[in-house]
Scaffold this motif. Structure first.
Motif, short mmCIF file in Angstrom:
data_model
loop_
_atom_site.label_atom_id
_atom_site.label_comp_id
_atom_site.label_asym_id
_atom_site.label_seq_id
_atom_site.Cartn_x
_atom_site.Cartn_y
_atom_site.Cartn_z
N ARG A 146 0.79 -1.42 0.27
CA ARG A 146 -0.43 -0.02 0.18
C ARG A 146 0.97 0.74 0.02
O ARG A 146 2.22 1.14 -0.13
N VAL A 147 0.14 2.25 0.16
CA VAL A 147 1.15 3.78 -0.22
C VAL A 147 2.04 3.71 0.71
O VAL A 147 3.23 4.36 0.94
N ASP A 173 3.72 1.58 2.22
CA ASP A 173 5.00 0.69 2.22
C ASP A 173 5.78 0.67 1.67
O ASP A 173 6.96 0.24 1.42
N VAL A 174 5.15 2.07 1.07
CA VAL A 174 6.52 2.42 0.08
C VAL A 174 7.58 2.59 0.41
O VAL A 174 9.30 2.32 -0.52
N PRO A 175 8.24 2.92 1.29
CA PRO A 175 9.59 3.22 1.79
C PRO A 175 10.12 1.80 1.73
O PRO A 175 11.49 1.73 1.23
N GLN A 176 9.63 1.56 2.42
CA GLN A 176 10.73 -0.29 2.53
C GLN A 176 10.24 -1.03 0.95
O GLN A 176 11.11 -1.22 1.11
N LEU A 177 9.35 -0.68 0.36
CA LEU A 177 9.19 -1.49 -0.92
C LEU A 177 10.65 -0.45 -1.89
O LEU A 177 11.05 -1.26 -3.43
N ALA A 178 10.71 0.43 -1.66
CA ALA A 178 12.13 1.09 -2.82
C ALA A 178 12.95 1.16 -2.36
O ALA A 178 14.05 0.98 -3.07
N GLN A 238 5.14 4.99 -5.79
CA GLN A 238 4.58 5.63 -5.12
C GLN A 238 3.29 5.35 -6.37
O GLN A 238 1.75 5.08 -6.51
N GLU A 239 3.51 6.42 -7.95
CA GLU A 239 2.51 6.35 -8.78
C GLU A 239 1.69 5.53 -9.06
O GLU A 239 0.91 5.80 -9.52
N ARG A 240 2.69 4.36 -9.06
CA ARG A 240 1.70 3.31 -9.61
C ARG A 240 1.19 3.09 -8.13
O ARG A 240 0.19 2.18 -9.16
N ILE A 241 1.23 2.61 -7.42
CA ILE A 241 0.33 2.49 -6.60
C ILE A 241 -1.21 3.03 -6.38
O ILE A 241 -1.59 2.49 -6.00
N LYS A 258 -3.27 2.73 -8.88
CA LYS A 258 -3.60 1.32 -9.16
C LYS A 258 -3.20 0.78 -10.86
O LYS A 258 -3.68 0.02 -11.58
N GLU A 259 -2.32 1.19 -11.18
CA GLU A 259 -1.09 0.85 -12.19
C GLU A 259 -0.63 -0.63 -12.11
O GLU A 259 0.13 -0.87 -12.82
N SER A 260 0.03 -1.17 -10.72
CA SER A 260 0.79 -1.85 -10.42
C SER A 260 -0.05 -2.33 -9.10
O SER A 260 -0.57 -1.68 -8.48
N THR A 261 0.08 -3.49 -8.95
CA THR A 261 0.02 -4.66 -8.05
C THR A 261 1.79 -5.32 -7.75
O THR A 261 1.93 -6.06 -8.13
N ALA A 262 1.73 -4.72 -5.70
CA ALA A 262 3.41 -5.45 -5.84
C ALA A 262 2.92 -6.11 -4.48
O ALA A 262 2.01 -5.67 -3.06
N PHE A 263 3.62 -6.95 -4.26
CA PHE A 263 3.72 -7.86 -2.70
C PHE A 263 4.56 -8.36 -2.24
O PHE A 263 5.80 -8.00 -2.77
#
Length: 155
Positions: A11-12, A14-19, A43-46, A49-54
């Motif tokens: 989710r948004v 989670d972006v710092p860890q995902l980045a 941040q833009e993709r999430i 809703k242009e991508s889904t990440a796990f």
């Protein structure tokens, strides 16, 4: 490590860890480090809703990032069904050989199935034998019927 892996949809917040993971992934493929750019991109993709990440974490308490998988939506015109492009899979060096990649791939599979998709598609470099073995062990088949062409714009 296998039993302690916790995977959640990014989710948004989670972006710092995902980045952090995404930046390592890009550097693995020869790109310069750009943590701010990675965070903005994700941040833009999430958000749109242009991508889904796990993200795979060491545990729900520790929350040390071990890897991620990112899917982009697509469609098959011929079958008139949704497809997911499994564009990115990355596992940190210390988490490799502990089935984290397999668990992320299984999560992507379940997500695609639950979304009613026709399937998943992915590509990898010709020399990435480790990834090829993983994909083939999960039932992915190498396309022997189509050539892939690309046209990139300079800039």
């Amino acid at each position: 490590m296998e039993n302690s892996v916790w995977i959640k949809q990014a989710r948004v917040e989670d972006v710092p860890q995902l980045a952090q993971l995404f930046n390592q992934y890009r550097m693995f493929y020869g790109q310069s480090s750009d943590l701010d750019g990675a965070a903005t991109f994700l941040q833009e993709r999430i958000t749109h809703k242009e991508s889904t990440a796990f993200i795979a974490y060491s545990s729900s308490e520790d929350r040390r990032g071990l890897g991620f998988v990112q899917l982009y939506p697509s469609f098959s015109s011929v079958s008139m069904q949704r497809l997911w492009i499994l564009n990115d899979l990355f596992v940190t060096t210390e988490a490799r050989n502990h089935s984290v990649g397999r668990q992320l791939m299984d999560t992507a599979y379940r997500f695609a199935l639950e979304s009613g998709a026709k399937g998943l598609t992915l590509s990898t470099t010709n020399d990435n034998k480790t990834a090829q073995r993983l994909y083939e062990s999960l039932g992915y088949e190498r396309d022997e019927h189509f050539y892939t062409y690309e046209l990139y714009f300079k800039g």
